[in-house]
Write an enzyme that holds these catalytic residues in place. Structure first.
Site, PDB file in Angstrom:
ATOM      1  CB  CYS A  44       9.348   7.714  69.486  1.00 13.86           C
ATOM      2  SG  CYS A  44       8.417   9.228  69.637  1.00 13.86           S
ATOM      3  CG  ASP A  73       6.169  18.558  64.405  1.00 12.92           C
ATOM      4  OD1 ASP A  73       5.522  18.106  63.445  1.00 12.92           O
ATOM      5  OD2 ASP A  73       6.212  17.988  65.508  1.00 12.92           O
TER       6      ASP A  73
HETATM    7  C1  EPZ Z   1       1.779  13.938  63.942  1.00 17.43           C
HETATM    8  O1  EPZ Z   1       2.042  12.910  64.885  1.00 17.43           O
HETATM    9  C2  EPZ Z   1       3.130  14.281  63.324  1.00 17.43           C
HETATM   10  N1  EPZ Z   1       3.671  13.112  62.635  1.00 17.43           N
HETATM   11  C3  EPZ Z   1       4.090  14.742  64.418  1.00 17.43           C
HETATM   12  O2  EPZ Z   1       5.309  15.131  63.794  1.00 17.43           O
HETATM   13  C4  EPZ Z   1       3.475  15.968  65.096  1.00 17.43           C
HETATM   14  O3  EPZ Z   1       4.337  16.380  66.150  1.00 17.43           O
HETATM   15  C5  EPZ Z   1       2.087  15.617  65.660  1.00 17.43           C
HETATM   16  O4  EPZ Z   1       1.250  15.101  64.587  1.00 17.43           O
HETATM   17  C6  EPZ Z   1       1.387  16.819  66.274  1.00 17.43           C
HETATM   18  O5  EPZ Z   1       1.283  17.836  65.344  1.00 17.43           O
HETATM   19  C7  EPZ Z   1       3.211  12.811  61.398  1.00 17.43           C
HETATM   20  O6  EPZ Z   1       2.345  13.482  60.865  1.00 17.43           O
HETATM   21  C8  EPZ Z   1       3.827  11.621  60.743  1.00 17.43           C
HETATM   22  P1  EPZ Z   1      -1.056  13.304  67.343  1.00 17.43           P
HETATM   23  P2  EPZ Z   1       0.804  12.110  65.565  1.00 17.43           P
HETATM   24  O7  EPZ Z   1      -1.844  12.062  67.159  1.00 17.43           O
HETATM   25  O8  EPZ Z   1      -0.284  11.963  64.597  1.00 17.43           O
HETATM   26  C9  EPZ Z   1      -1.784  11.880  71.785  1.00 17.43           C
HETATM   27  C10 EPZ Z   1       7.620  15.178  63.458  1.00 17.43           C
HETATM   28  O9  EPZ Z   1       8.565  15.592  64.146  1.00 17.43           O
HETATM   29  N2  EPZ Z   1      -2.481  10.741  71.187  1.00 17.43           N
HETATM   30  O10 EPZ Z   1      -1.642  14.609  66.879  1.00 17.43           O
HETATM   31  O11 EPZ Z   1       1.351  10.898  66.215  1.00 17.43           O
HETATM   32  C11 EPZ Z   1      -0.294  11.867  71.504  1.00 17.43           C
HETATM   33  O12 EPZ Z   1       0.385  11.044  72.436  1.00 17.43           O
HETATM   34  C12 EPZ Z   1       6.504  14.386  64.107  1.00 17.43           C
HETATM   35  O13 EPZ Z   1       7.493  15.364  62.218  1.00 17.43           O
HETATM   36  C13 EPZ Z   1      -3.204   9.884  71.999  1.00 17.43           C
HETATM   37  O14 EPZ Z   1      -3.280  10.073  73.207  1.00 17.43           O
HETATM   38  O15 EPZ Z   1       0.378  13.148  66.696  1.00 17.43           O
HETATM   39  C14 EPZ Z   1       0.085  13.309  71.627  1.00 17.43           C
HETATM   40  O16 EPZ Z   1       0.269  13.614  72.998  1.00 17.43           O
HETATM   41  C15 EPZ Z   1       6.721  14.205  65.609  1.00 17.43           C
HETATM   42  N3  EPZ Z   1      -3.832   8.816  71.450  1.00 17.43           N
HETATM   43  C16 EPZ Z   1      -1.161  14.046  71.109  1.00 17.43           C
HETATM   44  O17 EPZ Z   1      -2.234  13.089  71.171  1.00 17.43           O
HETATM   45  C17 EPZ Z   1      -3.794   8.570  70.089  1.00 17.43           C
HETATM   46  O18 EPZ Z   1      -4.415   7.588  69.639  1.00 17.43           O
HETATM   47  C18 EPZ Z   1      -1.049  14.522  69.674  1.00 17.43           C
HETATM   48  O19 EPZ Z   1      -0.657  13.408  68.888  1.00 17.43           O
HETATM   49  C19 EPZ Z   1      -3.047   9.450  69.278  1.00 17.43           C
HETATM   50  C20 EPZ Z   1      -2.407  10.535  69.837  1.00 17.43           C
END
Ligand code: EPZ
Length: 418
Positions: free
Chosen positions: A116, A305
């Site tokens: 995204c 966020d």
């Molecule tokens: C959740 O996303 C939230 N979304 C996001 O909110 C929020 O920014 C994020 O957590 C961090 O707090 C929901 O809860 C629906 P992560 P998520 O897995 O779970 C990397 C908003 O604006 N990663 O904690 O996708 C990832 O690329 C949204 O409301 C991997 O490398 O976030 C990122 O750099 C945006 N491999 C970091 O970890 C994976 O398998 C944190 O991502 C998963 C994630």
């Protein structure tokens, strides 16, 4: 496409009731796949993202009915376990059906969500976690295919880095695994605690939620429950910053101040008053904000966020501040749009240097992702003139009745249907 017209210069004054958290609602809705007799969620915000999750659940055999902020989910009829690309591509959080489907039916086929605006958004940690519970996972034609014919087996799952979504997926999966699981280096966000409490109400045996190690003793089935979604700390933080940037006074109700300690510390350092009285938070600003450096971090650190929204405040601060984004690789999409409004920001990798200016000026700007969009709304509330914000569908994903809530506090904001 709809757009918002916002005329800046009004100090916001009034009261805003905070809705249920989008980022708690989505995993909570996924647990409906696991409830043998259905479930009810109260305080469920009405958003494009929650509508999308209802559409996905219906595709997977779980029908739902909304009455105001209460949604009732029927028990799953049939065992459809494929989450197709045409639904998943609309909302990345669709990946949260992976754990529940695998746990309940021993099989799941979920399209890779794709990236995204804010980053590539891989799901490797989700896959690692399912494999650690005994699932066989392959990638086929853009889909994640996970199988655990004899059911998942409890075990240790150690995350190399913290992931909110992967923590939620593995927590749901482990709830129905055979034996005990220890989930290590997990996310500590309030949304994780809310999910654990809902699963416990459904009969799951979970402890340690809110710390970096969660222990789960698998059970054979989950019953129904009625659960109220926790208040949205990101929505609350956004409106707190609206009071700060317009030098007004807003009282947030139905809010959880304990979930916003890192934001309130930064706001206090900037000269904003925050008074807490139970679930009511009154935010008052009477002067130009002072510059404050922030670095985003997993909870309880400063939330990624709220990074874009805090940066909007810093664009009119009385000095220079540094904003460091450590969670996502491309979460400065709001910077060029803020610059169109006269902000002075230099980006270097994950760091943005924000030199505060006296006054922003209105301009036509473009929303790119959910939180970048709302940072432009905050800037427009204090910019001179009328700002046009395009592509507000990004906003509609995560804010329930945004312009209604801001208008009630005196904001000059209206939607033009496009
Ligand atoms: C959740 O996303 C939230 N979304 C996001 O909110 C929020 O920014 C994020 O957590 C961090 O707090 C929901 O809860 C629906 P992560 P998520 O897995 O779970 C990397 C908003 O604006 N990663 O904690 O996708 C990832 O690329 C949204 O409301 C991997 O490398 O976030 C990122 O750099 C945006 N491999 C970091 O970890 C994976 O398998 C944190 O991502 C998963 C994630």
């Amino acid at each position: 496409m709809d757009k918002l017209l916002i005329t800046g210069g009004t100090a916001l004054k009034g009261e805003i009731a905070i809705s249920g958290a989008k980022n708690a609602a989505l995993p909570l809705m996924a647990t409906a796949l696991m409830a043998e007799e259905g479930m009810v969620l109260d305080n469920l915000p009405s958003l494009a993202d929650t509508d999308c999750m209802c559409e996905l659940l219906a595709h997977l055999g779980v029908e739902s009915v909304r009455e105001g902020d209460t949604v009732s989910f029927a028990s799953a009829r049939g065992a459809e376990t494929d989450a197709p690309y045409e639904i998943v591509r609309k909302m990345r959080a669709s990946v949260l059906v992976l754990g529940p489907l695998l746990a309940r039916y021993g099989r799941a086929r979920v399209s890779l969500p794709g990236g995204c605006a804010i980053g590539s958004r891989p799901v490797d940690l989700h896959i690692m976690a399912m494999e650690a519970l005994g699932a066989k996972v392959t990638l086929e034609e853009g889909d994640v295919l996970a199988e655990a014919a004899g059911g998942l087996i409890g075990g240790d799952v150690v995350f190399p880095t913290v992931s909110v979504g992967a923590t939620e997926n593995v927590l749901m999966a482990a709830a129905l695994a055979k034996g005990t699981s220890r989930l290590i280096n997990v996310a500590r966000e309030p949304e994780i605690i809310d999910l654990a409490e809902c699963l416990i109400a459904m009969g799951a045996k979970i402890s340690g939620q809110g710390t970096d190690v969660i222990e789960v003793e698998g059970v054979t089935a989950l019953t129904s429950c009625r659960h109220a979604v926790v208040a949205d700390r990101i929505e609350a933080g956004t409106f707190a910053l609206a009071a700060a940037i317009t030098q007004g006074q807003i009282t947030l109700t139905h809010a959880r101040a304990d979930h916003l300690a890192s934001l309130f510390a930064a706001m206090a350092a900037s000269g904003v008053q925050v008074e807490i009285d139970g679930d009511r938070i009154t935010v008052t600003a009477t002067e130009r904000p002072r510059p404050v450096d922030i670095t985003t971090d997993p909870y309880p650190g400063f939330p990624t966020d709220l990074q874009a929204q805090f940066m909007a405040l810093m664009t009119v601060a009385s000095g220079t501040s540094q904003v460091a984004e450590t969670i996502f690789e491309n979460r400065f999409m709001h910077v060029p749009e803020l610059a169109r409004m006269g902000a002075n920001i230099q980006v270097n990798g994950g760091h943005a240097l924000v030199r505060g200016v006296e006054q922003l000026t209105a301009a036509p700007v473009m929303a790119t992702d959910l939180r970048a969009s709302v940072s432009l709304v905050l800037a427009a509330l204090v910019a001179e003139g009328e700002t046009t914000l395009q592509r507000v569908y990004h906003l509609d994903r995560g804010y329930d009745r945004l312009e209604e809530k801001l208008s009630a506090c005196g904001a000059k904001i209206r939607r033009v249907r496009g």
